[in-house]
Design a protein around this motif. Structure first.
Motif, PDB file in Angstrom:
ATOM      1  N   ALA A 197      28.959  52.283 -29.708  1.00 42.75           N
ATOM      2  CA  ALA A 197      28.919  53.256 -30.805  1.00 42.75           C
ATOM      3  C   ALA A 197      29.580  54.572 -30.411  1.00 42.75           C
ATOM      4  N   ILE A 198      29.405  54.986 -29.157  1.00 40.45           N
ATOM      5  CA  ILE A 198      30.052  56.218 -28.685  1.00 40.45           C
ATOM      6  C   ILE A 198      31.567  56.049 -28.697  1.00 40.45           C
ATOM      7  N   ILE A 199      32.042  54.929 -28.153  1.00 40.07           N
ATOM      8  CA  ILE A 199      33.487  54.685 -28.092  1.00 40.07           C
ATOM      9  C   ILE A 199      34.068  54.587 -29.503  1.00 40.07           C
ATOM     10  N   GLU A 200      33.370  53.910 -30.384  1.00 38.44           N
ATOM     11  CA  GLU A 200      33.842  53.766 -31.762  1.00 38.44           C
ATOM     12  C   GLU A 200      33.945  55.121 -32.473  1.00 38.44           C
ATOM     13  N   ASN A 201      33.091  56.048 -32.091  1.00 41.81           N
ATOM     14  CA  ASN A 201      33.041  57.352 -32.774  1.00 41.81           C
ATOM     15  C   ASN A 201      33.617  58.492 -31.931  1.00 41.81           C
ATOM     16  N   LYS A 202      34.402  58.149 -30.899  1.00 45.73           N
ATOM     17  CA  LYS A 202      34.875  59.189 -29.989  1.00 45.73           C
ATOM     18  C   LYS A 202      35.714  60.252 -30.701  1.00 45.73           C
ATOM     19  N   SER A 203      36.575  59.858 -31.632  1.00 52.09           N
ATOM     20  CA  SER A 203      37.412  60.834 -32.338  1.00 52.09           C
ATOM     21  C   SER A 203      36.558  61.738 -33.220  1.00 52.09           C
ATOM     22  N   SER A 228      38.562  72.321 -26.538  1.00 53.29           N
ATOM     23  CA  SER A 228      39.704  71.477 -26.209  1.00 53.29           C
ATOM     24  C   SER A 228      39.306  70.013 -26.208  1.00 53.29           C
ATOM     25  N   ASP A 229      40.282  69.141 -26.511  1.00 55.41           N
ATOM     26  CA  ASP A 229      40.052  67.695 -26.436  1.00 55.41           C
ATOM     27  C   ASP A 229      39.668  67.293 -25.016  1.00 55.41           C
ATOM     28  N   TYR A 230      40.263  67.981 -24.038  1.00 50.34           N
ATOM     29  CA  TYR A 230      39.994  67.668 -22.627  1.00 50.34           C
ATOM     30  C   TYR A 230      38.514  67.809 -22.325  1.00 50.34           C
ATOM     31  N   ASP A 231      37.917  68.928 -22.719  1.00 46.77           N
ATOM     32  CA  ASP A 231      36.509  69.156 -22.415  1.00 46.77           C
ATOM     33  C   ASP A 231      35.614  68.145 -23.123  1.00 46.77           C
ATOM     34  N   SER A 232      35.955  67.800 -24.363  1.00 49.61           N
ATOM     35  CA  SER A 232      35.117  66.850 -25.101  1.00 49.61           C
ATOM     36  C   SER A 232      35.238  65.434 -24.543  1.00 49.61           C
ATOM     37  N   LEU A 233      36.463  65.031 -24.189  1.00 44.70           N
ATOM     38  CA  LEU A 233      36.681  63.674 -23.709  1.00 44.70           C
ATOM     39  C   LEU A 233      36.345  63.515 -22.234  1.00 44.70           C
ATOM     40  N   VAL A 234      36.958  64.348 -21.394  1.00 43.47           N
ATOM     41  CA  VAL A 234      36.863  64.160 -19.943  1.00 43.47           C
ATOM     42  C   VAL A 234      35.532  64.649 -19.385  1.00 43.47           C
ATOM     43  N   ILE A 283      33.409  60.774 -21.644  1.00 44.91           N
ATOM     44  CA  ILE A 283      33.681  59.813 -20.571  1.00 44.91           C
ATOM     45  C   ILE A 283      32.551  59.770 -19.537  1.00 44.91           C
ATOM     46  N   PRO A 284      32.009  60.918 -19.070  1.00 41.25           N
ATOM     47  CA  PRO A 284      30.866  60.826 -18.143  1.00 41.25           C
ATOM     48  C   PRO A 284      29.666  60.101 -18.740  1.00 41.25           C
ATOM     49  N   THR A 285      29.483  60.236 -20.052  1.00 42.30           N
ATOM     50  CA  THR A 285      28.369  59.539 -20.708  1.00 42.30           C
ATOM     51  C   THR A 285      28.560  58.029 -20.620  1.00 42.30           C
ATOM     52  N   ILE A 286      29.754  57.578 -20.955  1.00 41.66           N
ATOM     53  CA  ILE A 286      30.055  56.144 -20.876  1.00 41.66           C
ATOM     54  C   ILE A 286      29.945  55.653 -19.435  1.00 41.66           C
ATOM     55  N   SER A 287      30.423  56.454 -18.491  1.00 35.09           N
ATOM     56  CA  SER A 287      30.378  56.081 -17.078  1.00 35.09           C
ATOM     57  C   SER A 287      28.938  55.882 -16.615  1.00 35.09           C
ATOM     58  N   HIS A 288      28.047  56.774 -17.014  1.00 35.11           N
ATOM     59  CA  HIS A 288      26.649  56.655 -16.614  1.00 35.11           C
ATOM     60  C   HIS A 288      25.984  55.444 -17.268  1.00 35.11           C
ATOM     61  N   ASN A 316      25.734  73.084 -24.646  1.00 35.43           N
ATOM     62  CA  ASN A 316      27.009  73.272 -23.939  1.00 35.43           C
ATOM     63  C   ASN A 316      27.777  71.967 -23.717  1.00 35.43           C
ATOM     64  N   TYR A 317      27.066  70.899 -23.383  1.00 35.67           N
ATOM     65  CA  TYR A 317      27.653  69.554 -23.355  1.00 35.67           C
ATOM     66  C   TYR A 317      26.766  68.690 -24.252  1.00 35.67           C
ATOM     67  N   PRO A 318      26.920  68.830 -25.553  1.00 32.54           N
ATOM     68  CA  PRO A 318      25.948  68.276 -26.500  1.00 32.54           C
ATOM     69  C   PRO A 318      25.930  66.752 -26.570  1.00 32.54           C
ATOM     70  N   ILE A 319      26.959  66.107 -26.056  1.00 39.71           N
ATOM     71  CA  ILE A 319      27.002  64.636 -26.071  1.00 39.71           C
ATOM     72  C   ILE A 319      26.381  64.101 -24.777  1.00 39.71           C
ATOM     73  N   GLN A 320      26.957  64.496 -23.666  1.00 41.72           N
ATOM     74  CA  GLN A 320      26.489  64.005 -22.365  1.00 41.72           C
ATOM     75  C   GLN A 320      25.031  64.370 -22.098  1.00 41.72           C
ATOM     76  N   LEU A 321      24.652  65.619 -22.353  1.00 48.10           N
ATOM     77  CA  LEU A 321      23.318  66.077 -21.969  1.00 48.10           C
ATOM     78  C   LEU A 321      22.233  65.642 -22.944  1.00 48.10           C
ATOM     79  N   ALA A 322      22.636  65.011 -24.052  1.00 52.76           N
ATOM     80  CA  ALA A 322      21.672  64.354 -24.937  1.00 52.76           C
ATOM     81  C   ALA A 322      21.595  62.868 -24.625  1.00 52.76           C
ATOM     82  N   LEU A 323      22.758  62.238 -24.450  1.00 54.81           N
ATOM     83  CA  LEU A 323      22.791  60.772 -24.407  1.00 54.81           C
ATOM     84  C   LEU A 323      22.601  60.174 -23.013  1.00 54.81           C
TER      85      LEU A 323
END
Length: 463
Positions: free
Chosen positions: A41-47, A61-67, A71-76, A121-128
């Motif tokens: 679901a994260i990958i499907e909704n990345k954009s 920036s796209d860099y901060d949101s993606l990299v 990406i750290p969320t998916i990696s974990h 500050n990292y609303p995706i990674q630090l939630a998921l």
């Protein structure tokens, strides 16, 4: 309204607890299926997540949101899935000869319902990532999202739809967060400031809820005489431009030995001047936080401290804030007493490593410490004597992205760890199992010969 809100949260928590009790030990396959659904679901909704971050921040920036967020969320999540089978296996322990032929072991079982309070500050990674860790440990989750990221929150709620029944999302301001932290969770996980962390800890204590507090504080960077100055400066600029320095482990201040101080300051100014022309950066999350940063700089200037800026303070906005160097402020200045959480670099002169240690220790226990040196002796000194959540040598920030390293603070920078196996253990209960046969002989020994057993054990252990 107060009682209605509290009742709503309590009702949702009760529903999750009932769901947990219905399936108190989900299989490893079920847990991995849930993690797979979350990852997909994260990958499907990345954009959509990237676009939502742009809407919530003044600029992102796209860099901060993606990299640095997605990406750290998916990696974990992948790491959790890969190691889950081995973590769930019973861990054998030794009963000792006194208890033969009994067997003992530990099984990591779910705690129940985990409350997670996520920052902006990292609303995706630090939630998921905390949520995924809780799911991997077999728990249900109630997730409180930041009111500063409403657009991202809507996407996250859709991302979590495949996990319906396993997690519930709560939104709202600081008042809602206060009510949330007072609930009788089986564990409460908070990421945020030390000030708010103390309030969360106090609220959780009323229900004896165990907590993981991932806080911030003032992370130092120590640059010794033999350091590669060019690398150290590049790393500072990277840390203060990534997410506009709005990172809990970004260096709050830099301690530079006096023999290289002037040279270091000139090199840093030159690099800040060059970086002012970069494009595609992230801005301060909103104007309120930009004003807070401006007030830190103004406070230092008002005390006669030199400030070098890539952009004049009077023309700074949330979108275009620039990097500001504050040179040798008083330790009593606000910028040295408060967590910066932005693109401000404070630089102070120290005599040597021992002097640097004293300064660090006077400002609280940091979440991270960064040491730049080529001396193994200096490395050993900080490894063994400085209280800090983590220590990075000749690098910065990257340790947080290493999935096999635990992450967490100490003292004023937090308690408990997550990431790696330590996260799974933190959100599980290590249940001790002691198993004996149903034969009666040992019970008969205790019944008939306890006086002899007492003498034998006294002779063995208390001589």
């Amino acid at each position: 309204m107060t009682e209605a809100l509290n009742s709503s949260i309590r009702d949702k928590l009760a529903t999750l607890k009932a769901a947990y009790l219905a399936t108190p030990y989900p299989s490893n396959e079920l847990r991995k299926q849930q993690l797979k659904k979350l990852s997909s679901a994260i990958i499907e909704n990345k954009s959509r997540l990237v676009d939502a971050a742009k809407a919530d921040f003044s600029m992102r920036s796209d860099y901060d949101s993606l990299v640095a967020d997605i990406i750290p969320t998916i990696s974990h999540i992948k790491y959790l899935s890969k190691h889950l089978d081995s973590w769930m296996k019973p861990h054998s322990r030794s009963a000792g000869w006194q208890f033969l032929p009994s067997k003992v072991w530990i099984e990591y079982v779910p705690k129940g319902v985990i409350g997670v309070i996520a920052p902006w500050n990292y609303p995706i990674q630090l939630a998921l990532v905390p949520l995924a860790t809780a799911i991997a440990a077999g728990n249900k989750v109630m997730l409180k999202l930041s009111e500063l990221t409403p657009t991202i929150n809507q996407v996250i709620k859709e991302v979590l739809e495949p996990l319906e029944g396993n997690c519930v999302v709560i939104e709202g301001d600081a008042y809602v967060a206060s009510e949330f932290s007072q609930q009788a969770f089986d564990h409460l996980f908070f990421t945020g400031s030390t000030h708010i962390g103390k309030q969360v800890y106090a609220a959780a204590a009323k229900n004896l809820v165990p907590v993981t507090l991932e806080l911030g504080g003032k992370s130092p960077m120590v640059v010794l005489d033999d350091a590669n100055q060019d690398k150290a400066i590049l790393d500072i600029i990277h840390a203060k431009t990534m997410n506009a320095g709005q990172i809990c482990v970004a260096p709050d201040y830099v301690l530079v030995t006096e023999s290289i101080f002037d040279e270091f300051i000139e090199k840093l100014k030159n690099k800040v001047r060059e970086s002012s022309h970069s494009k595609g950066h992230t801005g301060i999350v909103n104007q309120h936080h930009a004003h807070r940063l401006m007030s830190l700089i103004s406070d230092a200037q008002g005390q006669g401290t030199e400030v070098y800026s890539s952009k004049p303070l009077e023309s700074s906005t949330a979108k275009e804030f620039g990097i500001h160097i504050i040179i040798e402020p008083s330790l009593k200045a606000r910028v040295m007493q408060e967590e910066v959480f932005g693109p401000i670099v404070t630089v102070l002169k120290v005599q040597d490593l021992e002097h640097a240690k004293r300064v660090v220790q006077s400002l609280g226990t940091p979440l991270a410490c960064y040491l730049y040196t080529n001396s193994e002796k200096s490395e050993a000194v900080l490894r063994r004597s400085l209280q800090a959540g983590s220590l990075c040598i000749n690098d910065m920030l990257l340790h947080v992205a290493v999935v096999d390293l635990p992450f967490g603070g100490l003292g004023s920078s937090g308690m408990g760890q997550y990431h790696a196996k330590e996260g799974f253990i933190a959100l599980s209960h290590g249940k001790s199992i002691f198993k004996s046969s149903d034969k009666i002989w040992r019970s008969q020994l205790f019944d008939r010969y306890s006086h002899i057993i007492k003498h034998v054990l006294t002779w063995l252990y208390l001589r």
